[in-house]
Motif scaffolding. Structure first.
Motif, PDB file in Angstrom:
ATOM      1  N   UNK A   1     -31.718   6.161 -40.035  1.00 54.52           N
ATOM      2  CA  UNK A   1     -30.590   5.571 -39.333  1.00 54.52           C
ATOM      3  C   UNK A   1     -29.409   6.534 -39.345  1.00 54.52           C
ATOM      4  N   UNK A   2     -28.818   6.776 -38.186  1.00 56.56           N
ATOM      5  CA  UNK A   2     -27.598   7.573 -38.094  1.00 56.56           C
ATOM      6  C   UNK A   2     -26.652   6.891 -37.115  1.00 56.56           C
ATOM      7  N   UNK A   3     -25.358   7.214 -37.152  1.00 52.54           N
ATOM      8  CA  UNK A   3     -24.412   6.603 -36.211  1.00 52.54           C
ATOM      9  C   UNK A   3     -24.771   6.938 -34.763  1.00 52.54           C
ATOM     10  N   UNK A   4     -24.532   5.994 -33.859  1.00 50.54           N
ATOM     11  CA  UNK A   4     -24.907   6.176 -32.452  1.00 50.54           C
ATOM     12  C   UNK A   4     -24.211   7.370 -31.822  1.00 50.54           C
ATOM     13  N   UNK A   5     -22.984   7.663 -32.269  1.00 53.30           N
ATOM     14  CA  UNK A   5     -22.256   8.790 -31.678  1.00 53.30           C
ATOM     15  C   UNK A   5     -22.847  10.147 -32.070  1.00 53.30           C
ATOM     16  N   UNK A   6     -23.734  10.152 -33.073  1.00 50.97           N
ATOM     17  CA  UNK A   6     -24.367  11.407 -33.517  1.00 50.97           C
ATOM     18  C   UNK A   6     -25.746  11.595 -32.895  1.00 50.97           C
ATOM     19  N   UNK A   7     -26.175  10.655 -32.035  1.00 55.61           N
ATOM     20  CA  UNK A   7     -27.533  10.712 -31.499  1.00 55.61           C
ATOM     21  C   UNK A   7     -27.595  11.436 -30.153  1.00 55.61           C
TER      22      UNK A   7
ATOM     23  N   UNK B   1     -28.398   3.194 -49.008  1.00 55.86           N
ATOM     24  CA  UNK B   1     -27.100   2.570 -48.778  1.00 55.86           C
ATOM     25  C   UNK B   1     -26.065   3.164 -49.716  1.00 55.86           C
ATOM     26  N   UNK B   2     -24.812   2.911 -49.387  1.00 56.49           N
ATOM     27  CA  UNK B   2     -23.709   3.277 -50.275  1.00 56.49           C
ATOM     28  C   UNK B   2     -22.825   2.052 -50.403  1.00 56.49           C
ATOM     29  N   UNK B   3     -22.796   1.483 -51.602  1.00 55.56           N
ATOM     30  CA  UNK B   3     -22.068   0.242 -51.834  1.00 55.56           C
ATOM     31  C   UNK B   3     -20.846   0.522 -52.691  1.00 55.56           C
ATOM     32  N   UNK B   4     -19.693   0.422 -52.053  1.00 55.48           N
ATOM     33  CA  UNK B   4     -18.413   0.670 -52.731  1.00 55.48           C
ATOM     34  C   UNK B   4     -18.399   2.027 -53.430  1.00 55.48           C
ATOM     35  N   UNK B   5     -18.940   3.034 -52.736  1.00 54.49           N
ATOM     36  CA  UNK B   5     -18.865   4.397 -53.266  1.00 54.49           C
ATOM     37  C   UNK B   5     -20.018   4.815 -54.155  1.00 54.49           C
ATOM     38  N   UNK B   6     -21.013   3.956 -54.338  1.00 55.65           N
ATOM     39  CA  UNK B   6     -22.165   4.292 -55.185  1.00 55.65           C
ATOM     40  C   UNK B   6     -23.442   4.210 -54.342  1.00 55.65           C
ATOM     41  N   UNK B   7     -24.258   5.256 -54.383  1.00 54.16           N
ATOM     42  CA  UNK B   7     -25.505   5.288 -53.624  1.00 54.16           C
ATOM     43  C   UNK B   7     -26.525   4.320 -54.218  1.00 54.16           C
ATOM     44  N   UNK B   8     -27.303   3.700 -53.321  1.00 52.94           N
ATOM     45  CA  UNK B   8     -28.331   2.748 -53.744  1.00 52.94           C
ATOM     46  C   UNK B   8     -29.592   3.000 -52.935  1.00 52.94           C
TER      47      UNK B   8
ATOM     48  N   UNK C   1     -30.249  14.111 -34.467  1.00 52.33           N
ATOM     49  CA  UNK C   1     -28.837  14.225 -34.842  1.00 52.33           C
ATOM     50  C   UNK C   1     -28.223  15.446 -34.188  1.00 52.33           C
ATOM     51  N   UNK C   2     -27.100  15.246 -33.520  1.00 54.49           N
ATOM     52  CA  UNK C   2     -26.378  16.375 -32.910  1.00 54.49           C
ATOM     53  C   UNK C   2     -25.901  17.335 -33.993  1.00 54.49           C
ATOM     54  N   UNK C   3     -25.518  16.788 -35.144  1.00 55.80           N
ATOM     55  CA  UNK C   3     -24.947  17.600 -36.224  1.00 55.80           C
ATOM     56  C   UNK C   3     -26.007  18.437 -36.924  1.00 55.80           C
ATOM     57  N   UNK C   4     -27.148  17.818 -37.275  1.00 53.83           N
ATOM     58  CA  UNK C   4     -28.152  18.503 -38.102  1.00 53.83           C
ATOM     59  C   UNK C   4     -29.423  18.889 -37.343  1.00 53.83           C
ATOM     60  N   UNK C   5     -29.613  18.344 -36.132  1.00 54.38           N
ATOM     61  CA  UNK C   5     -30.829  18.530 -35.340  1.00 54.38           C
ATOM     62  C   UNK C   5     -32.049  17.851 -35.972  1.00 54.38           C
TER      63      UNK C   5
END
Length: 201
Positions: free
Chosen positions: A20-26, A158-165, A39-43
């Protein structure tokens, strides 16, 4: 990797989601019956769409599709034929497994969340959990990244309140088990449950 097919709803197209990536990066690149979403950023390739899917694979399911070696091999052949460098990797390992909570600590930015380290047999996952009854030393059911819950929710990084999960510790209700209690709380298994073993056979 998740595969979705709904001929009535979206047409004869196999939708393969990798990340999953943001739609603006697709961005999309199409060759023949294959569209690569990247991804436009990473290909990095994040999804693959196979148009006229029934020409290549016989999919009887409607909605989430059971991933098989035949489907993955067929899509890889199509990718190579159209000149794409991507290769799908088949992962048939169980996505709902028995885990052991090695440690639990309070989330620094959320009173009701805990950061758990959970042994799932092949790996130790960091999972942020909001269940009031989670404790160190428990045997629990873990939905790993890529798992599809009975509700249709796909488990993602996911990232929940600054912590990766990386996954979710499940309640009986989330697993759609019969006679599941309605109150909040994870499903705690017997002490002799085997860590790493698939929960659903």
């Amino acid at each position: 990797m998740n595969i979705f097919y709904n001929k009535e709803g979206i047409g004869d197209t196999l939708l393969i989601t990798l990340k999953q990536i943001p739609s603006e990066d697709r961005q999309v690149e199409r060759k023949g019956d294959i569209a690569r979403v990247y991804s436009v950023v990473t290909n990095e390739t994040v999804a693959i769409n196979v148009f006229e899917a029934s020409t290549y694979v016989d999919v009887q399911e409607n909605g989430m599709v059971t991933i098989t070696e035949h489907i993955v091999n067929t899509v890889n052949e199509l990718l190579a034929k159209e000149g794409f460098e991507d290769t799908l990797v088949l992962d048939l390992s169980p996505k709902f497994v028995i885990g052991y909570v090695i440690e639990k600590e309070k989330h620094p930015n959320a009173d009701k969340l805990n950061i758990c380290k959970v042994d799932v047999g092949t790996d130790t996952l960091q999972i942020v959990c909001g269940a009031p009854n989670v404790e160190q030393g428990q045997k629990v059911v873990v939905a790993k990244v890529g798992a599809v819950m009975p509700s249709g929710l796909v488990i993602k990084d996911a990232n929940l309140r600054g912590v990766d999960s990386f996954g979710m510790i499940c309640s009986a209700r989330e697993l759609d088990l019969p006679d599941a209690p309605q109150e909040k709380g994870i499903l705690v298994l017997e002490a002799d449950a085997e860590v790493g073993k698939a929960f659903f056979n």
